[in-house]
Design a protein around this motif. Structure first.
Motif, PDB file in Angstrom:
ATOM      1  N   VAL A 169       0.864  -1.185   0.000  1.00  4.28           N
ATOM      2  CA  VAL A 169       0.000   0.000   0.000  1.00  4.28           C
ATOM      3  C   VAL A 169       0.900   1.235   0.000  1.00  4.28           C
ATOM      4  CG1 VAL A 169      -1.843   1.201   1.224  1.00  4.28           C
ATOM      5  CG2 VAL A 169      -1.709  -1.282   1.350  1.00  4.28           C
ATOM      6  N   SER A 170       0.961   1.927  -1.107  1.00  2.00           N
ATOM      7  CA  SER A 170       1.846   3.094  -1.183  1.00  2.00           C
ATOM      8  C   SER A 170       1.100   4.248  -1.843  1.00  2.00           C
ATOM      9  CB  SER A 170       3.094   2.756  -1.993  1.00  2.00           C
ATOM     10  OG  SER A 170       2.728   2.448  -3.318  1.00  2.00           O
ATOM     11  N   TYR A 171       1.664   5.450  -1.771  1.00  2.00           N
ATOM     12  CA  TYR A 171       1.032   6.582  -2.467  1.00  2.00           C
ATOM     13  C   TYR A 171       2.079   7.582  -2.929  1.00  2.00           C
ATOM     14  CZ  TYR A 171       1.455   9.779   1.597  1.00  2.00           C
ATOM     15  OH  TYR A 171       1.918  10.570   2.621  1.00  2.00           O
ATOM     16  N   ARG A 172       1.701   8.305  -3.978  1.00  2.00           N
ATOM     17  CA  ARG A 172       2.545   9.391  -4.459  1.00  2.00           C
ATOM     18  C   ARG A 172       1.969  10.682  -3.899  1.00  2.00           C
ATOM     19  NH1 ARG A 172       6.152   8.642  -8.514  1.00  2.00           N
ATOM     20  NH2 ARG A 172       6.390   6.455  -8.985  1.00  2.00           N
ATOM     21  N   PRO A 173       2.758  11.422  -3.107  1.00  2.00           N
ATOM     22  CA  PRO A 173       2.218  12.621  -2.466  1.00  2.00           C
ATOM     23  C   PRO A 173       1.584  13.575  -3.464  1.00  2.00           C
ATOM     24  CG  PRO A 173       4.362  12.120  -1.586  1.00  2.00           C
ATOM     25  CD  PRO A 173       4.150  11.175  -2.720  1.00  2.00           C
ATOM     26  N   GLY A 174       0.483  14.164  -3.061  1.00  2.24           N
ATOM     27  CA  GLY A 174      -0.224  15.135  -3.894  1.00  2.24           C
ATOM     28  C   GLY A 174      -1.126  15.918  -2.969  1.00  2.24           C
ATOM     29  N   ALA A 175      -2.381  15.981  -3.280  1.00  5.62           N
ATOM     30  CA  ALA A 175      -3.333  16.682  -2.412  1.00  5.62           C
ATOM     31  C   ALA A 175      -3.459  15.915  -1.091  1.00  5.62           C
ATOM     32  CB  ALA A 175      -4.679  16.734  -3.124  1.00  5.62           C
ATOM     33  N   LYS A 176      -3.923  16.623  -0.045  1.00  8.97           N
ATOM     34  CA  LYS A 176      -4.050  16.021   1.289  1.00  8.97           C
ATOM     35  C   LYS A 176      -4.937  14.760   1.250  1.00  8.97           C
ATOM     36  CE  LYS A 176      -5.340  17.435   5.917  1.00  8.97           C
ATOM     37  NZ  LYS A 176      -6.328  18.266   6.588  1.00  8.97           N
ATOM     38  N   GLU A 177      -5.932  14.797   0.350  1.00  9.27           N
ATOM     39  CA  GLU A 177      -6.868  13.660   0.265  1.00  9.27           C
ATOM     40  C   GLU A 177      -6.143  12.369  -0.130  1.00  9.27           C
ATOM     41  OE1 GLU A 177      -7.654  16.640  -1.673  1.00  9.27           O
ATOM     42  OE2 GLU A 177      -8.366  17.256   0.309  1.00  9.27           O
ATOM     43  N   VAL A 178      -5.024  12.511  -0.865  1.00  7.18           N
ATOM     44  CA  VAL A 178      -4.298  11.316  -1.313  1.00  7.18           C
ATOM     45  C   VAL A 178      -3.773  10.568  -0.088  1.00  7.18           C
ATOM     46  CG1 VAL A 178      -2.381  10.445  -2.724  1.00  7.18           C
ATOM     47  CG2 VAL A 178      -3.612  12.500  -3.413  1.00  7.18           C
ATOM     48  N   ARG A 179      -3.232  11.332   0.885  1.00  4.62           N
ATOM     49  CA  ARG A 179      -2.727  10.689   2.106  1.00  4.62           C
ATOM     50  C   ARG A 179      -3.880  10.068   2.902  1.00  4.62           C
ATOM     51  NH1 ARG A 179      -1.467  14.396   5.988  1.00  4.62           N
ATOM     52  NH2 ARG A 179      -0.247  15.508   4.432  1.00  4.62           N
ATOM     53  N   GLN A 180      -4.996  10.791   2.923  1.00  8.62           N
ATOM     54  CA  GLN A 180      -6.130  10.253   3.687  1.00  8.62           C
ATOM     55  C   GLN A 180      -6.642   8.944   3.072  1.00  8.62           C
ATOM     56  OE1 GLN A 180      -8.403  13.787   3.732  1.00  8.62           O
ATOM     57  NE2 GLN A 180      -7.543  14.475   5.682  1.00  8.62           N
ATOM     58  N   GLU A 181      -6.660   8.904   1.742  1.00  6.79           N
ATOM     59  CA  GLU A 181      -7.096   7.682   1.065  1.00  6.79           C
ATOM     60  C   GLU A 181      -6.100   6.543   1.359  1.00  6.79           C
ATOM     61  OE1 GLU A 181      -9.578   6.427  -0.240  1.00  6.79           O
ATOM     62  OE2 GLU A 181      -8.634   4.620  -1.066  1.00  6.79           O
ATOM     63  N   TRP A 182      -4.811   6.893   1.377  1.00  8.31           N
ATOM     64  CA  TRP A 182      -3.775   5.892   1.690  1.00  8.31           C
ATOM     65  C   TRP A 182      -4.006   5.331   3.095  1.00  8.31           C
ATOM     66  CZ3 TRP A 182       0.526   6.752   5.230  1.00  8.31           C
ATOM     67  CH2 TRP A 182       1.492   5.748   5.214  1.00  8.31           C
ATOM     68  N   LEU A 183      -4.304   6.236   4.026  1.00 12.87           N
ATOM     69  CA  LEU A 183      -4.539   5.787   5.403  1.00 12.87           C
ATOM     70  C   LEU A 183      -5.735   4.852   5.494  1.00 12.87           C
ATOM     71  CD1 LEU A 183      -3.837   8.768   7.782  1.00 12.87           C
ATOM     72  CD2 LEU A 183      -3.025   6.426   8.032  1.00 12.87           C
ATOM     73  N   ARG A 184      -6.749   5.148   4.689  1.00 14.61           N
ATOM     74  CA  ARG A 184      -7.907   4.243   4.666  1.00 14.61           C
ATOM     75  C   ARG A 184      -7.476   2.851   4.185  1.00 14.61           C
ATOM     76  NH1 ARG A 184     -11.073   8.820   3.852  1.00 14.61           N
ATOM     77  NH2 ARG A 184     -10.574   9.001   1.647  1.00 14.61           N
ATOM     78  N   GLN A 185      -6.601   2.847   3.189  1.00 13.49           N
ATOM     79  CA  GLN A 185      -6.115   1.555   2.679  1.00 13.49           C
ATOM     80  C   GLN A 185      -5.244   0.843   3.718  1.00 13.49           C
ATOM     81  OE1 GLN A 185      -4.169   1.985  -1.121  1.00 13.49           O
ATOM     82  NE2 GLN A 185      -5.820   3.265  -1.909  1.00 13.49           N
ATOM     83  N   VAL A 186      -4.470   1.636   4.468  1.00 10.13           N
ATOM     84  CA  VAL A 186      -3.644   1.051   5.532  1.00 10.13           C
ATOM     85  C   VAL A 186      -4.562   0.423   6.581  1.00 10.13           C
ATOM     86  CG1 VAL A 186      -1.996   1.564   7.393  1.00 10.13           C
ATOM     87  CG2 VAL A 186      -1.711   2.634   5.150  1.00 10.13           C
ATOM     88  N   ASP A 187      -5.609   1.137   6.959  1.00  9.46           N
ATOM     89  CA  ASP A 187      -6.570   0.581   7.932  1.00  9.46           C
ATOM     90  C   ASP A 187      -7.173  -0.712   7.399  1.00  9.46           C
ATOM     91  OD1 ASP A 187      -6.220   2.552   9.821  1.00  9.46           O
ATOM     92  OD2 ASP A 187      -7.802   3.843   9.011  1.00  9.46           O
ATOM     93  N   ALA A 188      -7.503  -0.714   6.121  1.00 14.48           N
ATOM     94  CA  ALA A 188      -8.124  -1.908   5.530  1.00 14.48           C
ATOM     95  C   ALA A 188      -7.132  -3.066   5.493  1.00 14.48           C
ATOM     96  CB  ALA A 188      -8.623  -1.598   4.121  1.00 14.48           C
TER      97      ALA A 188
END
Ligand SMILES: Cc1cc2nc3c(=O)[nH]c(=O)nc-3n(C[C@H](O)[C@H](O)[C@H](O)COP(=O)(O)OP(=O)(O)OC[C@H]3O[C@@H](n4cnc5c(N)ncnc54)[C@H](O)[C@@H]3O)c2cc1C
Length: 633
Positions: free
Chosen positions: A538-557
């Protein structure tokens, strides 16, 4: 015990699936590691697991493939392994991690595989430094006698031995590991893990949820540790004094003990030249306007150069002030006898008093008769030794604190070469006190291929290999959690230590907060891609704040349970804790095991709770004070 032929056969296919470009004998190397695991139960479990993997019924049930593993196509095997890696069933994840860790770490710690991902390996041969200590050779069954026998030669054992020898006592130090000094520090990862780390670096909690790293060599953890030398924080001293009824932790006497050990080790903040990893950390913290500071280190004349990142495999320059070159040398010069490769099996307790120990040195039995026994085998083995010796206190082995550590990792534009430079130079306490002194620290740590292999998710061989290939560009923010609720050390039927530990819900909240904050630091430092050491990739490319929040949701999942996120402990503490009653603790304020005369504990296991900072200096201060008390009796 070696694997059965059927299990060996499956292991060959498993190794080829996890690392398709591994050496022809990779499975053989892994089989040898399995055969040397300390617990017979673990060896038998792996044998069974491998045989189950070849069962049509099991594969049909779990993977929908009614085939033995050895008869599957390469794609089917990968699908099957992925299913085990990311399963909701904890036992399947545990099984996968056992195989993944053994196979990928074995592969990437071989020089050829490491070079292929841009890792240079050792920077030249070790120096021909002479060995100043002369261990006592044991070449037959032997009985020795002395005033005080000390079990373990690490931060606790080394300091206590030196203090007692300085007070004129006849001291014998017994160490399970061998004597390796600068001349033996090959800086080959595989060799270092095998010869200087407990259980060859593959020790873990019973559910494999935490990798347990600890030294097993003359000098213990002080030889392979990262030199960070924090004094015990004031808040922790207050907690130990007031909550655990141990007023001496707030005393001038304890402050003096901290000062004395820091002086002997030359602790200073003049050796904090930032490595590539530290530069990323500092850049991110400054952007966020968060705290950072220089790490105090126990080094003299440390060049802080390329080779310094290798000092988890021993410092070749002799700059790191381990007990090997400080306290143990002092003790030996004052006549203390040191026995290495000596596994102490039992403290002899007669009529309520400790009268010595029984040990094995290779094929030979060693008995030591002594007026006092000091146990300093570290927080896993000290309680195990006491349990094997028949000590039955209710708190024994309980309250084990581990400072669970993990990291958020990042792919940077430029090379970081995370294995080089000052071993640790900077830290942040921005979140160290989220709640009554509990929270987390940020530090970095050198990343050599073995750590990257452990951290990189394995959902496919190609995905894992791609992360490995980016090692030179990898940066990290390391997270060190002060855990409030602990685990337990027990012994199995053969008397081998077993570590049970589950991250509490309370500590998990701090961990999640840490991961979010560390990701923010890496974003601010210019990371291109941010990832976590999870079972899922589960990784992400930094961009808008929402991108990190979506990543965190995936981490929780992806889950926070055992073997869903990689946790490592470098700091084991509090399993024979000091306290005010025999019901709630193992030793009293003077290090005496409750109810047994002449038996003391003096290592990290006597901490009343987690120290919240890297523990070495606290262990040493405690041991310094213990030496004074024991010598006075
Ligand atoms: C990779 C790594 C990096 C670290 N970095 C830092 C750091 O930068 N700063 C810091 O403060 N802390 C650090 N630590 C932790 C620190 O080294 C330990 O907390 C400290 O050494 C603990 O001291 P101890 O005396 O309790 O145990 P140890 O130092 O582990 O010593 C125990 C010794 O007892 C021996 N032993 C165990 N059982 C027996 C037996 N039955 N018979 C004979 N001998 C036995 C062991 O082999 C070992 O050598 C690090 C640890 C690791 C693994």
């Amino acid at each position: 015990m070696s694997l059965s032929p059927a299990a060996r056969n499956v292991l060959r296919s498993v190794a080829a699936t996890l690392v398709p470009d591994g050496a022809a004998d990779l499975d053989e190397q892994v089989a040898r590691k399995i055969a040397s695991l300390p617990r017979a139960a673990d060896r038998a479990e792996l044998d069974l697991l491998l045989r189950l993997l070849d069962s049509r019924a099991v594969n049909l049930l779990f993977s929908g493939l009614a085939l033995p593993f050895t008869q599957m196509s390469a794609d089917q095997r990968e699908q099957c392994m992925r299913g085990w890696a990311t399963s909701r069933v904890p036992q399947r994840r545990k099984a996968f991690q056992a195989l993944k860790r053994l196979t990928t770490v074995t592969h990437y710690t071989t020089p050829g595989a490491a070079r292929a991902i841009g890792y240079p390996g050792p920077l030249g041969p070790p120096p021909a430094t002479p060995k100043p200590i002369r261990p006592v050779p044991i070449t037959a069954d032997t009985t020795l006698s002395c005033d005080v026998v000390v079990v373990g030669s690490g931060a606790g054992g080394g300091v206590v031995a030196a203090g007692l020898a300085a007070a004129g006592k006849d001291v014998i130090v017994l160490e399970k590991g061998g004597y390796r000094n600068e001349a033996d520090f090959t800086h080959q990862e595989g060799d270092a893990l095998e010869t200087m780390y407990d259980a060859g670096g593959v020790l873990a909690t019973s559910d494999l949820g935490l990798v347990v790293l600890q030294g097993a060599t003359l000098g213990g953890g002080t030889v392979i540790n990262y030199t960070t030398s924090f004094p015990t924080p004031e808040t922790v001293r207050r907690e130990w004094a007031r909550k655990h009824d141990l007023p001496h932790f707030e005393s001038v006497e304890y402050t003096r003990a901290l000062e004395a050990v820091a002086r002997r080790l030359g602790v200073n903040t003049d050796h904090a030249k930032p490595s590539g990893r530290d530069q990323v950390l500092i850049r991110g913290l400054e952007q966020m306007k968060w705290h950072h500071g220089l790490l105090p280190r126990d080094v003299r004349g440390c060049p802080q150069d390329e080779e310094c990142g290798y000092c988890g495999m021993g410092c070749r320059r002799g700059a790191k002030q381990s007990t090997l070159i400080t306290y143990l040398k002092d003790a030996a010069q004052r006549g203390a006898r040191i026995v290495v490769n000596c596994d102490v099996r039992r403290v002899v307790i007669e009529r309520g008093a400790a009268t010595g120990i029984e040990a094995r040195v290779g094929p030979h039995a060693l008995s030591v008769r002594a007026k006092a026994v000091v146990v300093a085998g570290g927080s896993v083995h000290s309680p195990a030794l006491l349990l094997r010796s028949g000590v039955t206190l209710p708190a024994l082995g309980r309250h084990l604190a581990l400072h669970p550590a993990t990291a958020v990792l990042a792919d940077m534009e430029r090379d970081v070469r995370p294995w080089t430079g000052t071993v640790q130079a900077h830290y942040s306490d921005e979140f160290a006190d989220l709640d009554s002194g509990y929270g987390f620290k940020f530090e970095t740590a050198p990343v050599h291929p073995s750590l990257q292999a452990l951290a990189a998710p394995w959902e496919s061989a190609a995905g894992h290999r791609a992360r490995m290939a980016r090692l030179p560009q990898t940066a990290l923010v390391g997270i060190l959690l002060r855990d409030r609720f602990g685990g337990r050390v027990r012994v199995d039927r053969e008397g081998v230590a077993v570590v049970d530990y589950r991250l509490s819900r309370y500590d998990r909240v701090h961990l999640r907060r840490a991961i979010t904050a560390a990701a923010e630091v890496l974003e601010a430092a210019g990371a291109r891609d941010i990832w976590l050491p999870l079972a899922r990739d589960v990784s992400y490319r930094p961009g808008a704040k929402e991108v990190r929040q979506e990543w965190l949701r995936q981490v929780d999942a992806a889950g926070w349970g055992p073997n869903q996120i990689l946790l490592v402990t470098f700091h084991q503490m509090a399993s024979c804790r000091m306290g005010a009653t025999a019901r709630t603790s193992v030793v009293d304020a003077e290090h005496r095991v409750w109810g047994i005369r002449g038996l003391y504990v003096a290592d990290a296991s006597v901490f009343p709770s987690a120290s919240g900072v890297n523990p070495m200096l606290t262990v040493m201060a405690i041991a310094h004070r213990a030496a004074g008390i024991i010598a006075g009796r």
